[in-house]
Motif scaffolding. Structure first.
Motif, PDB file in Angstrom:
ATOM      1  N   LEU A 159     -31.904  -7.015 -10.629  1.00 35.58           N
ATOM      2  CA  LEU A 159     -32.922  -6.892  -9.586  1.00 35.58           C
ATOM      3  C   LEU A 159     -33.660  -5.563  -9.726  1.00 35.58           C
ATOM      4  N   GLU A 160     -32.901  -4.483  -9.940  1.00 32.14           N
ATOM      5  CA  GLU A 160     -33.533  -3.164 -10.116  1.00 32.14           C
ATOM      6  C   GLU A 160     -34.399  -3.153 -11.363  1.00 32.14           C
ATOM      7  N   LEU A 161     -33.836  -3.616 -12.501  1.00 36.92           N
ATOM      8  CA  LEU A 161     -34.611  -3.585 -13.749  1.00 36.92           C
ATOM      9  C   LEU A 161     -35.910  -4.367 -13.595  1.00 36.92           C
ATOM     10  N   GLY A 206     -27.999   1.393 -13.394  1.00 32.47           N
ATOM     11  CA  GLY A 206     -26.641   0.978 -13.707  1.00 32.47           C
ATOM     12  C   GLY A 206     -25.702   1.155 -12.523  1.00 32.47           C
ATOM     13  N   VAL A 207     -24.830   0.187 -12.300  1.00 27.17           N
ATOM     14  CA  VAL A 207     -23.858   0.335 -11.205  1.00 27.17           C
ATOM     15  C   VAL A 207     -22.877   1.457 -11.518  1.00 27.17           C
ATOM     16  N   GLY A 208     -22.768   1.816 -12.806  1.00 24.38           N
ATOM     17  CA  GLY A 208     -21.889   2.918 -13.216  1.00 24.38           C
ATOM     18  C   GLY A 208     -22.317   4.252 -12.625  1.00 24.38           C
ATOM     19  N   MET A 209     -23.578   4.358 -12.185  1.00 24.30           N
ATOM     20  CA  MET A 209     -24.063   5.617 -11.600  1.00 24.30           C
ATOM     21  C   MET A 209     -23.288   5.980 -10.344  1.00 24.30           C
ATOM     22  N   ARG A 210     -22.705   4.956  -9.705  1.00 20.88           N
ATOM     23  CA  ARG A 210     -21.930   5.218  -8.480  1.00 20.88           C
ATOM     24  C   ARG A 210     -20.690   6.045  -8.778  1.00 20.88           C
ATOM     25  N   SER A 211     -20.114   5.846  -9.965  1.00 17.21           N
ATOM     26  CA  SER A 211     -18.824   6.483 -10.235  1.00 17.21           C
ATOM     27  C   SER A 211     -18.886   7.566 -11.316  1.00 17.21           C
ATOM     28  N   HIS A 212     -20.049   7.793 -11.912  1.00 13.16           N
ATOM     29  CA  HIS A 212     -20.152   8.843 -12.936  1.00 13.16           C
ATOM     30  C   HIS A 212     -21.054   9.963 -12.431  1.00 13.16           C
ATOM     31  N   ALA A 213     -20.654  11.200 -12.686  1.00 11.89           N
ATOM     32  CA  ALA A 213     -21.488  12.340 -12.265  1.00 11.89           C
ATOM     33  C   ALA A 213     -22.375  12.792 -13.425  1.00 11.89           C
ATOM     34  N   GLY A 214     -23.427  13.531 -13.098  1.00 13.69           N
ATOM     35  CA  GLY A 214     -24.234  14.185 -14.137  1.00 13.69           C
ATOM     36  C   GLY A 214     -25.220  13.296 -14.859  1.00 13.69           C
ATOM     37  N   ILE A 215     -25.424  12.099 -14.346  1.00 14.25           N
ATOM     38  CA  ILE A 215     -26.291  11.166 -15.062  1.00 14.25           C
ATOM     39  C   ILE A 215     -27.758  11.590 -15.010  1.00 14.25           C
ATOM     40  N   ARG A 230     -22.078   4.255 -18.179  1.00 14.98           N
ATOM     41  CA  ARG A 230     -22.766   5.162 -17.253  1.00 14.98           C
ATOM     42  C   ARG A 230     -24.058   4.512 -16.754  1.00 14.98           C
ATOM     43  N   ILE A 231     -24.848   4.031 -17.701  1.00 14.97           N
ATOM     44  CA  ILE A 231     -25.997   3.254 -17.258  1.00 14.97           C
ATOM     45  C   ILE A 231     -26.071   1.957 -18.070  1.00 14.97           C
ATOM     46  N   THR A 232     -26.755   0.975 -17.541  1.00 16.87           N
ATOM     47  CA  THR A 232     -26.797  -0.344 -18.158  1.00 16.87           C
ATOM     48  C   THR A 232     -28.122  -0.598 -18.870  1.00 16.87           C
ATOM     49  N   GLY A 233     -29.207  -0.127 -18.285  1.00 17.25           N
ATOM     50  CA  GLY A 233     -30.493  -0.420 -18.899  1.00 17.25           C
ATOM     51  C   GLY A 233     -31.584   0.546 -18.477  1.00 17.25           C
ATOM     52  N   ILE A 234     -32.708   0.431 -19.185  1.00 13.38           N
ATOM     53  CA  ILE A 234     -33.866   1.289 -18.927  1.00 13.38           C
ATOM     54  C   ILE A 234     -35.098   0.405 -18.755  1.00 13.38           C
ATOM     55  N   SER A 247     -32.015   6.143  -6.162  1.00 14.50           N
ATOM     56  CA  SER A 247     -31.268   5.365  -5.186  1.00 14.50           C
ATOM     57  C   SER A 247     -29.874   5.213  -5.763  1.00 14.50           C
ATOM     58  N   GLU A 248     -29.041   4.415  -5.120  1.00 19.55           N
ATOM     59  CA  GLU A 248     -27.640   4.375  -5.510  1.00 19.55           C
ATOM     60  C   GLU A 248     -27.432   4.042  -6.989  1.00 19.55           C
ATOM     61  N   ILE A 249     -28.195   3.095  -7.501  1.00 19.86           N
ATOM     62  CA  ILE A 249     -27.946   2.672  -8.886  1.00 19.86           C
ATOM     63  C   ILE A 249     -29.156   2.858  -9.799  1.00 19.86           C
ATOM     64  N   LYS A 250     -30.080   3.734  -9.433  1.00 17.23           N
ATOM     65  CA  LYS A 250     -31.190   4.019 -10.353  1.00 17.23           C
ATOM     66  C   LYS A 250     -31.759   5.422 -10.149  1.00 17.23           C
ATOM     67  N   THR A 251     -32.321   5.974 -11.224  1.00 19.11           N
ATOM     68  CA  THR A 251     -33.127   7.198 -11.119  1.00 19.11           C
ATOM     69  C   THR A 251     -34.432   6.931 -11.850  1.00 19.11           C
ATOM     70  N   SER A 252     -35.552   7.225 -11.189  1.00 18.85           N
ATOM     71  CA  SER A 252     -36.867   7.014 -11.792  1.00 18.85           C
ATOM     72  C   SER A 252     -37.592   8.333 -11.907  1.00 18.85           C
ATOM     73  N   VAL A 253     -38.367   8.471 -12.994  1.00 17.71           N
ATOM     74  CA  VAL A 253     -39.254   9.631 -13.108  1.00 17.71           C
ATOM     75  C   VAL A 253     -40.656   9.142 -13.403  1.00 17.71           C
ATOM     76  N   LEU A 254     -41.628   9.887 -12.877  1.00 15.57           N
ATOM     77  CA  LEU A 254     -43.024   9.615 -13.193  1.00 15.57           C
ATOM     78  C   LEU A 254     -43.437  10.614 -14.261  1.00 15.57           C
ATOM     79  N   ILE A 255     -44.068  10.101 -15.326  1.00 12.00           N
ATOM     80  CA  ILE A 255     -44.484  10.984 -16.432  1.00 12.00           C
ATOM     81  C   ILE A 255     -45.892  10.580 -16.873  1.00 12.00           C
TER      82      ILE A 255
END
Ligand code: ADP
Ligand code: ASP
Ligand code: MG
Length: 408
Positions: free
Chosen positions: A203-205, A349-358, A253-257, A379-387
């Motif tokens: 859903l996020e991807l 990635g749902v792994g973002m919930r349990s891994h630090a430093g992502i 740590r993460i599943t996709g981009i 948000s809980e399972i994603k980080t976005s950047v604007l470039i």
């Protein structure tokens, strides 16, 4: 005996030979003893061509114009549904086509991006129970006797919604890649096919730009517990299964981009730092039905003013600027800057919930390539950047490598 919904995208039905190939895929499912309902897209390129004709004639500023847009752009699916039914008949397989209104697949009145309100499954059920294949035109529905469409990529949603209404055992989405990858395989050569992905991650991807499935189709699959598989019609190999989180044994740590070039940025400087200014700004944007995505606000050193930056879809930029102009008298901002040449790149990635430093790994990977980050949102399972848009592919590749996604 199972009931299967098969959906074939534009490249799978791009010409008569491929439509025959699809008929063979349908036959394989029937030979297993299953009932089959098929949903088809228009031949690849056809919907774009139809949209082009409409754009030549109309700026699409009224609901009456959008109703005609749907009348035109829905036609590609009518053609392929009839052609596939004919191809099946020629193979000795009884089949009939269904337009959206014949099902009926009822929607709301939002022409061009209608939402499904209700599907009457009885006639399709009768067709399947009589031993025939139902071939359904995707992407289209009906509202008060007028044709509607479900937004670009909407055949995915037609298929999942039909699967839910028919209580199908599975919904197979056949496309031009053989599954869901760690990122768009057309951009990163080393992208890896995922055997499974959680509904939440998909859903996020999808909503962050991966167009392999329309966002609403994933939402629908999640809400109605539809078993969805993404696979290719060009080979007999396993695809990607959408699953619940407990079915993923090892969390990376993460599943996709994902990336989206459909972004524009607006910055307003020196708005008075008093209550009510954000409401005064975003109110008119909401009234204009414009989706604001990322927002950042910085207070100036003396605390008297703030700068606000936010993003909107590229296609809505002009309307957004008009809405901001309307709010201008109240906001009394000093200057306004608009930028169309931006893109959003997101890690999921749902792994973002349990891994630090992502997030840090993400920012370092971008810094190493000298890519400046304009806005960040998480948000809980994603980080976005604007470039800057020109660095989109470089950023996606750098992140894919930094998170070692090519490795299983
Ligand atoms: P269809 O016509 O079958 O609906 P689409 O063009 O809508 O096909 O979607 C398939 C495309 O999605 C692929 O060709 C690929 O370029 C793109 N895509 C983007 N992100 C991904 C991803 N993570 N995995 C697979 N495909 C992706
Ligand atoms: N033909 C439509 C489109 O190109 C719907 C789809 O392919 O899903 O957007
Ligand atoms: Mg699609």
């Amino acid at each position: 005996m199972a009931l299967i919904v098969q959906k074939f995208g534009g490249t799978s039905v791009a010409n008569i030979e491929r439509i025959r190939n699809v008929a063979i895929k349908v036959k394989k499912e029937l030979d297993l003893g299953n009932k089959v309902a098929v949903v088809v897209s228009a031949m690849s390129g056809v919907t774009n061509q139809l949209v082009g004709y409409v754009n030549e004639l109309s700026p699409l500023e009224t609901s009456a114009a959008w109703a005609e847009y749907d009348q035109v752009v829905s036609s590609g699916e009518q053609v392929t549904s009839g052609l596939l039914a004919l191809a099946l008949q020629e193979m000795g397989i009884p089949a009939r086509s269904f337009s959206g209104w014949q099902i009926p697949l009822e929607t709301d009145s939002a022409y061009g991006k209608a939402r499904i309100a209700n599907i009457g499954p009885d006639d399709v059920h009768k067709t399947l129970n009589s031993g025939m294949v139902a071939v359904v035109a995707g992407f289209q529905g009906i509202h008060n006797g007028r044709v509607t469409t479900l937004g670009r990529g909407g055949s995915d949603t037609s298929a999942v919604a039909l699967a839910a209404a028919l209580k199908a055992d599975r919904c197979d989405i056949y496309t031009d890649v053989d599954g869901v990858y760690t990122t768009d395989p057309r951009i990163v050569e080393g992208a890896r096919k995922l055997e499974k992905i959680t509904y939440e991650e998909m859903l996020e991807l999808a909503s962050l730009g991966a167009k392999v499935l329309q966002t609403r189709s994933v939402e629908m699959a999640m809400n109605h517990r539809v078993v969805v598989q993404v696979l290719t019609s060009f080979a007999d190999i396993p695809g990607t299964l959408l699953v619940n989180e407990e079915n993923i044994v090892e969390q990376k740590r993460i599943t996709g981009i994902a990336y989206s070039r459909d972004e524009a940025r607006i910055t307003l400087t020196e708005i008075a730092n008093i209550p009510g200014m954000s409401a005064a700004l975003f109110g008119p944007l909401a009234e204009a039905n414009i989706n604001v995505d990322m927002i950042v606000q910085n207070v100036t050193e003396d605390g008297h003013a703030t700068d606000i930056t936010f993003t909107v879809p590229k296609s809505d930029l002009d309307r957004a600027l008009a809405a901001v102009d309307k709010a201008g008298a109240k906001l009394k901002f000093k200057s306004i800057h608009a930028d169309r040449n931006v893109a959003k790149v997101s890690i999921v990635g749902v792994g973002m919930r349990s891994h630090a430093g992502i997030a840090l790994t993400m920012f370092r990977a971008l810094a190493d390539k000298n890519i400046n980050i304009l806005v960040i949102s998480t948000s809980e399972i994603k980080t976005s950047v604007l470039i800057a848009e020109e660095y989109t592919e470089l950023a996606v590749r750098a992140l894919h490598a930094a998170f070692e996604l090519e490795k299983a």
